[in-house]
Design an enzyme around this catalytic site. Sequence first.
Site, PDB file in Angstrom:
ATOM      1  CG  ASP A  69       0.197   1.201   1.134  1.00 44.83           C
ATOM      2  OD1 ASP A  69      -0.593   0.497   0.658  1.00 44.83           O
ATOM      3  OD2 ASP A  69       0.376   0.957   2.399  1.00 44.83           O
ATOM      4  CD  GLU A  83      -3.767   2.492  -0.411  1.00 40.56           C
ATOM      5  OE1 GLU A  83      -4.536   1.461  -0.862  1.00 40.56           O
ATOM      6  OE2 GLU A  83      -2.872   2.452   0.198  1.00 40.56           O
TER       7      GLU A  83
END
Length: 559
Positions: free
Chosen positions: A206, A275
């Site tokens: 993330d 990401e």
Amino acid sequence: MRSSNNSNSEWWRGAVIYQIYPRSFMDSNGDGIGDLPGITSRLEHVASLGADAIWVSPFFRSPMKDFGYDVADYRAVDPIFGTLADFDEMLARAHALGLKIIIDQVLSHTSDQHAWFAESRTSRNNPKADWYVWADPRPDGTPPTNWLSVFGGPAWQWDSRRRQYYLHSFLKEQPDLNFHCAEVQEALLGEVRFWCERGVDGFRFDACNHQFHDALLRDNPPSSAASLDAVSTVRADNPYAMQQHLYDKSQMENLGFLESLRGLLDDYGAVALGEVGDENAPPVMAQYTELGKRLHLAYSFSLLTAEHSARHLRHQVETLDHALAPTGGWGCWAVSNHDVPRVATRWNGGGPEDTRRDRLWLALLLALRGSASIYQGEELGLPEAEVPFELLQDPYGRAFWPEFKGRDGCRTPMPWKADELHAGFTTGGPWLPVYGRHLPLAVDRQSTDPDSMLAFSRALLRWRRTQPLLRTGSIAFLDAPEPVLWFERREGNQSLQAVFNLGGEPVSIALREALEPLEPLAGHPLSSSSSLQAGGERRMLALAPYGVFFGRPAGKEQM
């Protein structure tokens, strides 16, 4: 330790990854919150789709200020989701069904309830004093830089214990780790190793471009008018979009850490999906996925915006493809996820939902070069749910209401059984309400309907598995007027063309060569909506509203 030299070590290249948001997938114990045993009980649904892997959003111990993206203990399952034993059972069941498991790892920041932060904030000279980004105020007491939080307001929070500010790129309860500290990097590699030893197949990292900040703490310059119109990871009405984020993320030092991370993952044969939330993401994604060096693939935000014209889509795909080509990097596309309104609503042009359009977007996603991430419920054609303010859970939504209603509309419970309490998601009170318009679209209803979106999704994914070009072939766009998107996938002497009518009116285009239609879904509305017509020396392709055509050059064997 698992070997990375297995015969399927590049399974991720062109893979279909099904994203599961644990809170909303399936609740096994009636507390209204989805959990790991609930996921395990529904893995056959994912396997029946033909997905290659599942990506499970965070399930670690957390105070849930950002619903798991604020980690308090990287090695513990939060009790609301179950136990480590439940995780092991889920992993074993997934592997038995032929599914890989990718778990979310949030390395750029922790919860303010993490033991590391609790120690770091006690003084300026404790053993973990430099594990987070601390800085003195400016002479007038204001924050040390003008950096902004993605969730609105300054990215700095005053801490009275240390009499300093700490950096938080997201919520103030999510302090940023200091990656300039070598001990932090080693500690985080240890957390990743823990899950590698447990047998996971990969990680979705993330906000991985937030892992370093500018050590000189320089202010960000304002955005230009052009950059405000570019693809962004946040809404234009959020002040975060008013800066060029040159110094608070996407720093060059991150490349070295990603290389260390890749070295660790290669020891276990685990895959890294990053990401990358950046206003100029393609070059960053190309750096991060340079062949064999850092991440295996990077997750693109480019198709998660409101704009969806053929021109825009072509530009986004070509830009990323051209950026990745010199480095041998690989991308991963998505049209929905847990942070944006569902595609069935976001790209409906303000009109009513239309299952033909839902099928088109899924077919397009699966035809692009790169891997594909399908968000739970997308295979059902679920529209965005309406959640009243009094039931809103998302802090992002509460902060920007009513212009922005937050992310809860795409996070409501998965509808499994149309006629059961709470659509079969839970026997208790669900953490978010089940949306009434989702009930007719429940899995049990669609499973028995051969013309349903679910039946289409299963058939399309099965067909894609038989088309190697759609997994690994190159992509080149062909010129076509709006609203037609037309491209070719090619590998060696094999080629396949895909044509999409993104509009609600019939269109016809002239083909450059004779094409034989590939029938992914014989008799299905998607395949029967397109037709080839002879017209003298030219061949015309007629596409119905939201029609899709796959074809190969005439005379060549079908793959």
